[in-house]
Write a protein that holds these residues in place. Structure first.
Motif, PDB file in Angstrom:
ATOM      1  N   GLN A 139      -1.924   5.193   2.886  1.00  0.00           N
ATOM      2  CA  GLN A 139      -0.424   4.592   2.574  1.00  0.00           C
ATOM      3  C   GLN A 139      -0.041   4.645   1.142  1.00  0.00           C
ATOM      4  O   GLN A 139       1.176   5.404   1.123  1.00  0.00           O
ATOM      5  CB  GLN A 139      -0.429   3.087   2.813  1.00  0.00           C
ATOM      6  CG  GLN A 139      -0.766   2.701   4.251  1.00  0.00           C
ATOM      7  CD  GLN A 139       0.432   3.203   5.164  1.00  0.00           C
ATOM      8  OE1 GLN A 139       1.697   3.457   4.920  1.00  0.00           O
ATOM      9  NE2 GLN A 139       0.307   3.044   6.607  1.00  0.00           N
ATOM     10  N   THR A 140      -1.053   4.873   0.325  1.00  0.00           N
ATOM     11  CA  THR A 140      -0.649   5.131  -0.937  1.00  0.00           C
ATOM     12  C   THR A 140      -0.341   6.674  -1.285  1.00  0.00           C
ATOM     13  O   THR A 140       0.555   7.025  -2.076  1.00  0.00           O
ATOM     14  CB  THR A 140      -1.734   4.677  -2.116  1.00  0.00           C
ATOM     15  OG1 THR A 140      -2.830   5.110  -1.789  1.00  0.00           O
ATOM     16  CG2 THR A 140      -1.628   3.079  -2.177  1.00  0.00           C
ATOM     17  N   THR A 148       5.856   0.121   2.514  1.00  0.00           N
ATOM     18  CA  THR A 148       4.545   0.732   2.377  1.00  0.00           C
ATOM     19  C   THR A 148       4.018   0.020   1.104  1.00  0.00           C
ATOM     20  O   THR A 148       2.718  -0.362   1.390  1.00  0.00           O
ATOM     21  CB  THR A 148       4.666   2.440   2.176  1.00  0.00           C
ATOM     22  OG1 THR A 148       5.360   2.763   3.243  1.00  0.00           O
ATOM     23  CG2 THR A 148       3.357   2.865   2.166  1.00  0.00           C
ATOM     24  N   PHE A 167      11.384   2.848   3.331  1.00  0.00           N
ATOM     25  CA  PHE A 167      10.131   3.140   3.478  1.00  0.00           C
ATOM     26  C   PHE A 167       8.972   3.002   2.388  1.00  0.00           C
ATOM     27  O   PHE A 167       7.788   2.552   2.553  1.00  0.00           O
ATOM     28  CB  PHE A 167      10.175   4.739   3.967  1.00  0.00           C
ATOM     29  CG  PHE A 167      10.682   4.794   5.143  1.00  0.00           C
ATOM     30  CD1 PHE A 167       9.936   4.773   6.551  1.00  0.00           C
ATOM     31  CD2 PHE A 167      11.973   4.765   5.537  1.00  0.00           C
ATOM     32  CE1 PHE A 167      10.528   4.846   7.804  1.00  0.00           C
ATOM     33  CE2 PHE A 167      12.700   5.051   6.799  1.00  0.00           C
ATOM     34  CZ  PHE A 167      11.762   5.161   7.975  1.00  0.00           C
ATOM     35  N   ARG A 168       9.395   3.174   1.322  1.00  0.00           N
ATOM     36  CA  ARG A 168       8.477   2.992   0.043  1.00  0.00           C
ATOM     37  C   ARG A 168       8.321   1.364   0.014  1.00  0.00           C
ATOM     38  O   ARG A 168       7.021   1.312  -0.718  1.00  0.00           O
ATOM     39  CB  ARG A 168       9.145   3.702  -1.083  1.00  0.00           C
ATOM     40  CG  ARG A 168       9.251   5.278  -0.960  1.00  0.00           C
ATOM     41  CD  ARG A 168       9.688   5.889  -2.420  1.00  0.00           C
ATOM     42  NE  ARG A 168       8.939   5.741  -3.494  1.00  0.00           N
ATOM     43  CZ  ARG A 168       7.815   6.403  -3.896  1.00  0.00           C
ATOM     44  NH1 ARG A 168       7.657   7.555  -3.167  1.00  0.00           N
ATOM     45  NH2 ARG A 168       7.249   5.867  -5.089  1.00  0.00           N
ATOM     46  N   PHE A 181       6.879  11.558   6.284  1.00  0.00           N
ATOM     47  CA  PHE A 181       7.239  10.154   5.371  1.00  0.00           C
ATOM     48  C   PHE A 181       8.565  10.166   4.654  1.00  0.00           C
ATOM     49  O   PHE A 181       8.907  11.016   3.601  1.00  0.00           O
ATOM     50  CB  PHE A 181       6.283   9.683   4.338  1.00  0.00           C
ATOM     51  CG  PHE A 181       6.228   8.380   4.039  1.00  0.00           C
ATOM     52  CD1 PHE A 181       6.254   7.191   4.697  1.00  0.00           C
ATOM     53  CD2 PHE A 181       6.611   8.063   2.566  1.00  0.00           C
ATOM     54  CE1 PHE A 181       6.391   6.112   3.904  1.00  0.00           C
ATOM     55  CE2 PHE A 181       7.008   7.113   2.046  1.00  0.00           C
ATOM     56  CZ  PHE A 181       6.843   5.894   2.548  1.00  0.00           C
ATOM     57  N   CYS A 199       0.348  -2.182   1.202  1.00  0.00           N
ATOM     58  CA  CYS A 199      -0.795  -1.708   0.386  1.00  0.00           C
ATOM     59  C   CYS A 199      -1.295  -2.865  -0.404  1.00  0.00           C
ATOM     60  O   CYS A 199      -2.283  -3.102  -0.583  1.00  0.00           O
ATOM     61  CB  CYS A 199      -0.380  -0.620  -0.587  1.00  0.00           C
ATOM     62  SG  CYS A 199      -0.210   1.127   0.366  1.00  0.00           S
ATOM     63  N   LYS A 230       1.103   8.662   0.745  1.00  0.00           N
ATOM     64  CA  LYS A 230       2.305   8.966   1.310  1.00  0.00           C
ATOM     65  C   LYS A 230       3.351   8.565   0.133  1.00  0.00           C
ATOM     66  O   LYS A 230       4.445   9.262   0.141  1.00  0.00           O
ATOM     67  CB  LYS A 230       2.664   7.968   2.585  1.00  0.00           C
ATOM     68  CG  LYS A 230       1.726   8.392   3.990  1.00  0.00           C
ATOM     69  CD  LYS A 230       2.334   7.699   5.101  1.00  0.00           C
ATOM     70  CE  LYS A 230       2.473   6.322   5.081  1.00  0.00           C
ATOM     71  NZ  LYS A 230       2.835   5.495   6.339  1.00  0.00           N
ATOM     72  N   PRO A 248       2.508   0.387  10.999  1.00  0.00           N
ATOM     73  CA  PRO A 248       1.623  -0.314  10.064  1.00  0.00           C
ATOM     74  C   PRO A 248       1.717  -1.747   9.710  1.00  0.00           C
ATOM     75  O   PRO A 248       0.890  -2.272   9.276  1.00  0.00           O
ATOM     76  CB  PRO A 248       2.406   0.591   8.612  1.00  0.00           C
ATOM     77  CG  PRO A 248       3.243   1.800   9.157  1.00  0.00           C
ATOM     78  CD  PRO A 248       3.636   1.416  10.584  1.00  0.00           C
ATOM     79  N   HIS A 308       6.184   4.692  10.386  1.00  0.00           N
ATOM     80  CA  HIS A 308       6.004   4.491   9.055  1.00  0.00           C
ATOM     81  C   HIS A 308       6.197   2.925   8.714  1.00  0.00           C
ATOM     82  O   HIS A 308       5.957   2.422   7.524  1.00  0.00           O
ATOM     83  CB  HIS A 308       6.646   5.608   8.163  1.00  0.00           C
ATOM     84  CG  HIS A 308       6.029   6.930   8.286  1.00  0.00           C
ATOM     85  ND1 HIS A 308       4.777   7.088   7.907  1.00  0.00           N
ATOM     86  CD2 HIS A 308       6.679   8.086   8.713  1.00  0.00           C
ATOM     87  CE1 HIS A 308       4.708   8.520   8.177  1.00  0.00           C
ATOM     88  NE2 HIS A 308       5.776   9.017   8.609  1.00  0.00           N
ATOM     89  N   VAL A 309       6.716   2.148   9.453  1.00  0.00           N
ATOM     90  CA  VAL A 309       7.010   0.834   9.207  1.00  0.00           C
ATOM     91  C   VAL A 309       6.539  -0.225  10.215  1.00  0.00           C
ATOM     92  O   VAL A 309       5.653  -1.141  10.032  1.00  0.00           O
ATOM     93  CB  VAL A 309       8.652   0.577   9.028  1.00  0.00           C
ATOM     94  CG1 VAL A 309       8.932  -0.870   9.027  1.00  0.00           C
ATOM     95  CG2 VAL A 309       9.141   1.476   7.672  1.00  0.00           C
TER      96      VAL A 309
END
Length: 337
Positions: free
Chosen positions: A104-105, A43, A39-40, A33, A47, A107, A296, A292-293
């Motif tokens: 997810q969290t 995510t 990305f953060r 990740f 979440c 990561k 999800p 990762h995007v």
């Protein structure tokens, strides 16, 4: 199409670094990740969205259960089928979404080299099982609606709530056993597992499309016939055979339309995952962005379906709506006292 839940990467780039390939389950591979703002942020938003919809999913489906079970006149076959689907949605809210949020969290809080493989494994397992149960339940409900509309007398004679529950539970047990067997024999995201999942999804699409195409065509034909007969001041009932599908009660037709809304919503929510799969197969996006995007986001859309279904039941079913209103009113009176 379900590869977004348990995606094993078949990456042509030999320099791509994999994670989660050595935890005892073949096929569970993932790229690290990237700890970047994009990305953060994505995510974190996903979440938060799942954190909000998760309790709504649980509460909404529990209220549907209470609304139906508290009134004997609502405990018919059509509403029993709705409760079976509500139960699968409840498992999504109780197990899949929490495991998704935890994965997810994790990561966001782990180092680049420490990918949360164990949490990915739990999420992938619960996601595949519950989503497949939802698709299979919708197939059974569609077949139940088909029989109710086109074979009403045989339906009354053969189908009841106990029979429907027995068949549904049997299908769930067989499907879960099959998926577990395939996963442990051939590995996660094996061709065999993908084949089973794809078969369920394709069967769902074909069966539900066929059933509701025929039902809506019948409803349209019957409405046109009624309009013609009313214009000639004649009675519609005098010209119909007792066993004609057009004699299906308006309640059955309305219940079928409700299930059609549910099926349409499921396919609509599944569309982003389908698009992500197409992007994946065409190689149109980098692996880290894809897994990762893009995937999800598609998975969140699928999970959102379980939160929307209770609203459809309340909107379309007057009995459930009335029972729920009475229940909430009684709770308000009790709280005020």
């Amino acid at each position: 199409m379900e590869k977004g839940y348990i995606k094993a990467l078949n990456v042509s780039n030999p320099t791509e670094r994999f994670v989660c390939g050595d935890i005892g389950f073949s096929g569970l591979k993932m790229v690290p990740f990237p700890q970047t703002d994009l990305f953060r942020s994505v995510t974190l938003v996903l979440c938060v969205l799942n954190g909000v919809t998760c309790p709504l999913t649980i509460v909404g489906n529990v209220l549907v259960f209470m609304a139906v079970l508290r009134k004997p006149q609502l405990r018919n076959v059509a509403n029993t089928s709705i409760l079976c689907l509500a139960l699968t949605d409840l498992t999504v809210g109780a197990f899949v979404q929490p495991s998704y949020i935890i994965y997810q969290t994790s990561k966001l809080t782990t180092a680049f080299a420490d990918f949360p493989c164990d949490k990915l494994l739990i999420y992938s397992f619960s996601g595949v099982i519950c989503i497949c149960m939802s698709f299979l339940t919708l197939i059974l409900i569609s077949l139940e609606r088909y029989m109710a509309v086109f074979y009403p007398y045989r339906y009354v004679e053969k189908v009841n709530s106990k029979c429907l529950i027995t068949v549904t539970v049997t299908i769930w047990v067989i499907s879960i056993g099959t998926l577990l067997t395939v996963r442990f024999l051939f590995g996660i995201n094996s061709n065999e597992e993908i084949g089973v999942i794809s078969l369920v999804i394709i069967a769902n699409f074909i069966i539900t499309s066929f059933v509701y195409f025929r039902i809506f065509r019948l409803v349209k034909r019957c409405n046109a016939q009624v309009n013609v007969e009313l214009s000639h001041n004649t009675s519609a009932s005098s010209s119909k055979e007792p066993s004609s599908p057009g004699n299906s009660s308006p309640r059955e037709a309305k219940a079928s339309k409700t299930v059609a809304f549910v099926a349409g919503t499921l396919f609509l929510c599944f569309t982003p995952t389908l698009c992500a799969t197409i992007v994946d197969q065409a190689g149109l996006a980098p692996r880290n962005l894809l897994y990762h995007v893009i995937y999800p986001i598609g998975e969140t859309a699928v999970l959102l379906n379980s939160c929307l279904n209770p609203g459809i039941y309340v909107w379309r079913n007057k009995g459930i709506r009335s029972s729920l209103r009475e229940f909430l009113s009684s709770c308000k009176i009790t709280a005020s006292n």
